[in-house]
Design a protein around this motif. Structure first.
Motif, mmCIF file in Angstrom:
data_model
loop_
_atom_site.group_PDB
_atom_site.id
_atom_site.type_symbol
_atom_site.label_atom_id
_atom_site.label_comp_id
_atom_site.label_asym_id
_atom_site.label_seq_id
_atom_site.Cartn_x
_atom_site.Cartn_y
_atom_site.Cartn_z
ATOM 1 N N LEU A 147 0.836 -1.199 0.000
ATOM 2 C CA LEU A 147 0.000 0.000 0.000
ATOM 3 C C LEU A 147 0.871 1.250 0.000
ATOM 4 C CD1 LEU A 147 -2.790 1.245 0.097
ATOM 5 C CD2 LEU A 147 -2.772 1.027 2.577
ATOM 6 N N ALA A 148 1.997 1.190 0.720
ATOM 7 C CA ALA A 148 2.909 2.330 0.749
ATOM 8 C C ALA A 148 3.467 2.611 -0.639
ATOM 9 C CB ALA A 148 4.045 2.065 1.739
ATOM 10 N N SER A 149 3.779 1.554 -1.398
ATOM 11 C CA SER A 149 4.257 1.754 -2.764
ATOM 12 C C SER A 149 3.194 2.442 -3.606
ATOM 13 C CB SER A 149 4.629 0.413 -3.400
ATOM 14 O OG SER A 149 5.695 -0.198 -2.701
ATOM 15 N N GLY A 150 1.935 2.098 -3.367
ATOM 16 C CA GLY A 150 0.848 2.732 -4.105
ATOM 17 C C GLY A 150 0.689 4.193 -3.764
ATOM 18 N N THR A 151 0.796 4.543 -2.485
ATOM 19 C CA THR A 151 0.651 5.944 -2.100
ATOM 20 C C THR A 151 1.845 6.776 -2.546
ATOM 21 O OG1 THR A 151 1.574 5.426 0.094
ATOM 22 C CG2 THR A 151 -0.830 5.437 -0.109
ATOM 23 N N GLU A 152 3.026 6.167 -2.596
ATOM 24 C CA GLU A 152 4.193 6.878 -3.108
ATOM 25 C C GLU A 152 4.013 7.188 -4.593
ATOM 26 O OE1 GLU A 152 9.068 6.412 -3.191
ATOM 27 O OE2 GLU A 152 7.794 4.615 -3.124
ATOM 28 N N LEU A 153 3.530 6.200 -5.356
ATOM 29 C CA LEU A 153 3.267 6.419 -6.769
ATOM 30 C C LEU A 153 2.163 7.465 -6.949
ATOM 31 C CD1 LEU A 153 3.704 5.731 -9.720
ATOM 32 C CD2 LEU A 153 2.125 3.791 -9.438
ATOM 33 N N ALA A 154 1.153 7.430 -6.075
ATOM 34 C CA ALA A 154 0.085 8.419 -6.159
ATOM 35 C C ALA A 154 0.608 9.821 -5.899
ATOM 36 C CB ALA A 154 -1.026 8.073 -5.156
ATOM 37 N N ALA A 155 1.560 9.946 -4.978
ATOM 38 C CA ALA A 155 2.139 11.263 -4.684
ATOM 39 C C ALA A 155 2.831 11.839 -5.910
ATOM 40 C CB ALA A 155 3.132 11.146 -3.528
ATOM 41 N N TYR A 156 3.653 11.026 -6.559
ATOM 42 C CA TYR A 156 4.341 11.504 -7.754
ATOM 43 C C TYR A 156 3.365 11.689 -8.919
ATOM 44 C CZ TYR A 156 8.845 10.767 -5.511
ATOM 45 O OH TYR A 156 9.929 10.846 -4.662
ATOM 46 N N GLY A 157 2.330 10.849 -8.969
ATOM 47 C CA GLY A 157 1.325 11.015 -10.009
ATOM 48 C C GLY A 157 0.555 12.315 -9.857
ATOM 49 N N TRP A 158 0.185 12.631 -8.620
ATOM 50 C CA TRP A 158 -0.498 13.908 -8.360
ATOM 51 C C TRP A 158 0.386 15.081 -8.768
ATOM 52 C CZ3 TRP A 158 -5.067 16.038 -7.076
ATOM 53 C CH2 TRP A 158 -5.060 17.352 -6.589
ATOM 54 N N LEU A 159 1.650 15.011 -8.373
ATOM 55 C CA LEU A 159 2.582 16.070 -8.742
ATOM 56 C C LEU A 159 2.690 16.191 -10.255
ATOM 57 C CD1 LEU A 159 4.738 18.180 -8.073
ATOM 58 C CD2 LEU A 159 6.402 16.314 -7.895
ATOM 59 N N ALA A 160 2.725 15.060 -10.947
ATOM 60 C CA ALA A 160 2.855 15.089 -12.402
ATOM 61 C C ALA A 160 1.663 15.766 -13.058
ATOM 62 C CB ALA A 160 3.009 13.666 -12.937
ATOM 63 N N VAL A 161 0.455 15.443 -12.614
ATOM 64 C CA VAL A 161 -0.750 16.013 -13.222
ATOM 65 C C VAL A 161 -0.775 17.524 -13.045
ATOM 66 C CG1 VAL A 161 -3.263 16.107 -13.076
ATOM 67 C CG2 VAL A 161 -2.100 13.893 -13.022
ATOM 68 N N VAL A 162 -0.521 17.992 -11.825
ATOM 69 C CA VAL A 162 -0.563 19.438 -11.575
ATOM 70 C C VAL A 162 0.629 20.120 -12.242
ATOM 71 C CG1 VAL A 162 -0.743 21.224 -9.814
ATOM 72 C CG2 VAL A 162 -1.736 18.983 -9.393
ATOM 73 N N ALA A 163 1.776 19.440 -12.271
ATOM 74 C CA ALA A 163 2.958 20.027 -12.903
ATOM 75 C C ALA A 163 2.745 20.221 -14.395
ATOM 76 C CB ALA A 163 4.183 19.154 -12.653
ATOM 77 N N VAL A 164 2.023 19.325 -15.038
ATOM 78 C CA VAL A 164 1.727 19.496 -16.464
ATOM 79 C C VAL A 164 0.933 20.778 -16.676
ATOM 80 C CG1 VAL A 164 0.396 18.567 -18.399
ATOM 81 C CG2 VAL A 164 1.869 17.056 -17.071
ATOM 82 N N ALA A 165 -0.050 21.007 -15.810
ATOM 83 C CA ALA A 165 -0.819 22.254 -15.910
ATOM 84 C C ALA A 165 0.082 23.470 -15.707
ATOM 85 C CB ALA A 165 -1.951 22.252 -14.874
ATOM 86 N N LEU A 166 0.970 23.404 -14.738
ATOM 87 C CA LEU A 166 1.881 24.521 -14.478
ATOM 88 C C LEU A 166 2.801 24.777 -15.664
ATOM 89 C CD1 LEU A 166 2.791 23.719 -10.770
ATOM 90 C CD2 LEU A 166 1.697 25.827 -11.565
ATOM 91 N N VAL A 167 3.274 23.718 -16.293
ATOM 92 C CA VAL A 167 4.168 23.859 -17.444
ATOM 93 C C VAL A 167 3.470 24.590 -18.587
ATOM 94 C CG1 VAL A 167 5.271 22.553 -19.300
ATOM 95 C CG2 VAL A 167 5.697 21.928 -16.925
ATOM 96 N N PHE A 168 2.255 24.164 -18.913
ATOM 97 C CA PHE A 168 1.545 24.787 -20.026
ATOM 98 C C PHE A 168 1.144 26.226 -19.707
ATOM 99 C CE2 PHE A 168 1.109 20.440 -21.570
ATOM 100 C CZ PHE A 168 1.191 20.613 -22.943
ATOM 101 N N VAL A 169 0.758 26.490 -18.467
ATOM 102 C CA VAL A 169 0.396 27.860 -18.087
ATOM 103 C C VAL A 169 1.616 28.763 -18.152
ATOM 104 C CG1 VAL A 169 -0.412 29.332 -16.206
ATOM 105 C CG2 VAL A 169 -1.590 27.188 -16.684
ATOM 106 N N ASP A 170 2.741 28.300 -17.610
ATOM 107 C CA ASP A 170 3.954 29.117 -17.611
ATOM 108 C C ASP A 170 4.440 29.374 -19.037
ATOM 109 O OD1 ASP A 170 5.942 30.602 -16.422
ATOM 110 O OD2 ASP A 170 7.265 28.894 -16.075
#
Length: 301
Positions: A147-170
């Motif tokens: 489960l910890a491996s899943g939440t770690e992947l979810a953390a980086y996945g969340w960052l990736a999704v929001v970071a994509v938005a930040l990249v395109f906005v910037d």
């Protein structure tokens, strides 16, 4: 586990629809509210509570009495501004439903980048030894390692999704909205905290916090030295990326920061060689910060 990258790519395509909404709404000048209407014709963009008839180009529906719609909404009567939007939710296309004008990035650009980012993270986040059930050396298994491996992947996945938005906005308006950087930080930090509790990785969590502070302090120093070359949005983004990089290790943190500067420097040199920019020209640095961070993360996971 071999299907995990495929599933992550599918999730990325769906998440990319909502990411496109974030990009379109936040690609506005500093100090302006998030965009709610088409910049070309003023048709309200799809969104919660906007299903059905909304303001836009087109004739008033047959049988509609003058002023009936605007009286209910409190908006001034405008007989020539009526239209039905096809979908209240994620933007279904890169063009306006009213005037067919382009809105935001090209079709599928945001969606494909989001899908590729999540698929790459899913492919690299779980090493072969962990897939076979072995415990990584130097990483406490804790009470719930899977489960910890899943939440770690979810953390980086969340960052990736929001970071994509930040990249395109910037890239579009040279700004990193506080709403998005705060969402990226809170979601990533919360999921990493859950991972630390489940797997007993409190040392990693402490290092992640220090990493965020260290990288933010470094960028703040650069901002104070040369405010024209670095923005406060970059400082806030550095706190987010530093947290994610610090969780993976100090070497990953240094590598991610270094790669971001290398990518930004090469881009600036290329622009000058092509005579599309000068030595004092401003370029959006957020995309290179994100690219460098994820390059380091993908090689470290």
């Amino acid at each position: 586990m071999s299907l995990l990258p495929v599933a992550a790519a599918v999730v990325g395509l769906v998440a990319g629809l909502w990411t496109r909404v974030l990009v379109v709404r936040h690609s506005v000048a500093e100090g302006e509210p998030p965009r709610r209407d088409c910049p070309h014709c003023g048709v309200p963009l799809p969104g919660p509570g906007r299903r059905g008839r909304t303001g836009g180009a087109g004739p008033r529906p047959a049988g509609e009495s003058p002023g009936a719609g605007p009286a209910r909404t409190g908006r001034p009567s405008s007989p020539e501004r009526w239209r039905r939007l096809p979908w209240a939710g994620p933007l279904p296309a890169a063009r306006c439903a009213g005037c067919s004008g382009r809105i935001g990035p090209p079709p599928l650009a945001v969606e494909l980048v989001t899908a590729l980012a999540l698929a790459a993270l899913a492919l690299r986040a779980v090493p072969p030894s962990a897939r076979s059930g072995a415990v990584l050396a130097g990483r406490p298994s804790g009470p719930l390692p899977e489960l910890a491996s899943g939440t770690e992947l979810a953390a980086y996945g969340w960052l990736a999704v929001v970071a994509v938005a930040l990249v395109f906005v910037d890239a579009a308006v040279h700004r990193l909205p506080d709403r998005l950087t705060l969402a990226a930080y809170l979601g990533t930090a919360a999921l990493l905290t859950v991972t630390a509790v489940l797997a007993g990785r409190f040392d990693d969590l402490f290092r992640a916090g220090l990493g965020g502070l260290a990288l933010a302090a470094f960028y703040l120093a650069l901002f104070l030295v040369n405010p024209a070359g670095m923005g406060l949005g970059d400082v806030k983004l550095a706190a987010v990326l530093g947290t994610a990089l610090g969780w993976a290790g100090w070497e990953t943190l240094v590598a991610g920061a270094f790669l971001g500067f290398v990518a930004g420097g090469l881009y600036g040199v290329a622009l000058m060689v092509l005579r599309r920019a000068g030595r004092k020209s401003e370029i959006p640095f957020g995309p290179f910060m994100v690219a460098g961070a994820f390059a380091a993360l993908l090689t470290a996971l």
